[in-house]
Design an enzyme around this catalytic site. Structure first.
Site, PDB file in Angstrom:
ATOM      1  N   ARG A  39       0.830  -1.200   0.000  1.00  0.00           N
ATOM      2  CA  ARG A  39       0.000   0.000   0.000  1.00  0.00           C
ATOM      3  C   ARG A  39       0.868   1.254   0.000  1.00  0.00           C
ATOM      4  O   ARG A  39       1.802   1.372   0.785  1.00  0.00           O
ATOM      5  CB  ARG A  39      -0.915   0.014   1.232  1.00  0.00           C
ATOM      6  N   ASP A  49       2.955 -13.722   8.727  1.00  0.00           N
ATOM      7  CA  ASP A  49       3.672 -13.717  10.002  1.00  0.00           C
ATOM      8  C   ASP A  49       3.654 -15.090  10.647  1.00  0.00           C
ATOM      9  O   ASP A  49       4.670 -15.569  11.156  1.00  0.00           O
ATOM     10  CB  ASP A  49       3.061 -12.688  10.960  1.00  0.00           C
ATOM     11  N   ASP A  99      -2.507 -12.828  10.765  1.00  0.00           N
ATOM     12  CA  ASP A  99      -1.633 -12.523   9.632  1.00  0.00           C
ATOM     13  C   ASP A  99      -0.976 -13.813   9.161  1.00  0.00           C
ATOM     14  O   ASP A  99      -0.074 -14.341   9.818  1.00  0.00           O
ATOM     15  CB  ASP A  99      -0.571 -11.498  10.055  1.00  0.00           C
ATOM     16  N   THR A 154      -1.237   7.558  -0.916  1.00  0.00           N
ATOM     17  CA  THR A 154      -2.536   7.409  -1.580  1.00  0.00           C
ATOM     18  C   THR A 154      -3.410   6.337  -0.945  1.00  0.00           C
ATOM     19  O   THR A 154      -4.611   6.276  -1.228  1.00  0.00           O
ATOM     20  CB  THR A 154      -2.337   7.046  -3.059  1.00  0.00           C
TER      21      THR A 154
END
Length: 220
Positions: free
Chosen positions: A113, A214, A211, A117
């Site tokens: 990401r 992870d 996650d 933005t």
């Protein structure tokens, strides 16, 4: 009920190009293990890998085949099938690398990401030569908002891959992500082992499993 028209989320009906693995006792037990926050990393990897194999096998079931005749060691002729066209896998880094299978050529896409933005941005792509002529298994364990998946699919299309030759494989999907991807790309297939309840206010899949990257690569 076949995998093509069944869903394991009874409150959500996915589009016709979404395939859910049948929720057998085996699959439900495997999913329960990897969802458990107390599952250690070794078991998480082992049981995730078992689900990934089921997903890849289901993905291969959706590839076209042609008739092929072979001679067996007994000298008999046998008429079977072989895959029509070449196959490759493309993992969305890093979690998608856990789904890589040694039997196919692998490409990699890194999408993160953009902090300015808040939109997914392509940082790296290395794809097999001639990918435009291949069927592509796009690999990412979790389909949440669909932002990374959409960007990865756009990358594949920019390399000449046909949309109907893309099969997007993931372990757990949220309805929001499914809708985002399928509303933009109606010709590809999504193959998932489970459709979860949805996303929370932080855009995490609920009930989810945390996650994945992870837990697979760095969980103690």
């Amino acid at each position: 009920m076949s995998a093509n028209n069944s869903t394991n989320n009874h409150t959500y009906t996915p589009p016709s190009n979404v395939v859910c693995l049948p929720l057998t006792n085996q699959l439900e037990a495997l999913l329960t293990i990897i969802r458990d926050k107390d599952t250690n990393r070794g078991d998480f990897i082992f049981y995730s890998d078992r689900i990934i194999r089921l997903l890849v096998e289901e993905g291969l079931n959706h590839l076209p085949v042609v008739e092929k005749k072979v001679i067996t060691p007994t000298g008999c002729e046998f008429t079977g099938v072989s895959f029509k066209g070449k196959i490759c896998g493309v993992s969305i880094m890093r979690a998608g690398e856990a789904m890589e299978q040694g039997s196919v050529r692998i490409g990699k896409i890194l999408i993160q990401r953009d902090e300015e933005t808040a939109q997914p941005k392509l940082y790296y792509a290395k794809l097999p030569p001639g990918i435009e002529n291949r069927y592509v298994l796009l690999l990412d364990p979790m389909l949440a908002t669909g932002g990374s998946a959409i960007k990865a699919i756009e990358v594949l299309l920019s390399y000449g891959v046909k949309e109907d030759k893309i099969l997007f494989l993931n372990l757990i999907a949220a309805p929001e992500g499914i809708q985002a991807v399928t509303s933009k790309f109606s010709q590809l297939k999504i193959i998932t082992s489970f459709i979860d309840q949805g996303l929370n206010e932080k855009k995490f899949i609920i009930p989810g499993l945390g996650d994945f990257g992870d837990r697979y690569f760095t969980w103690p």
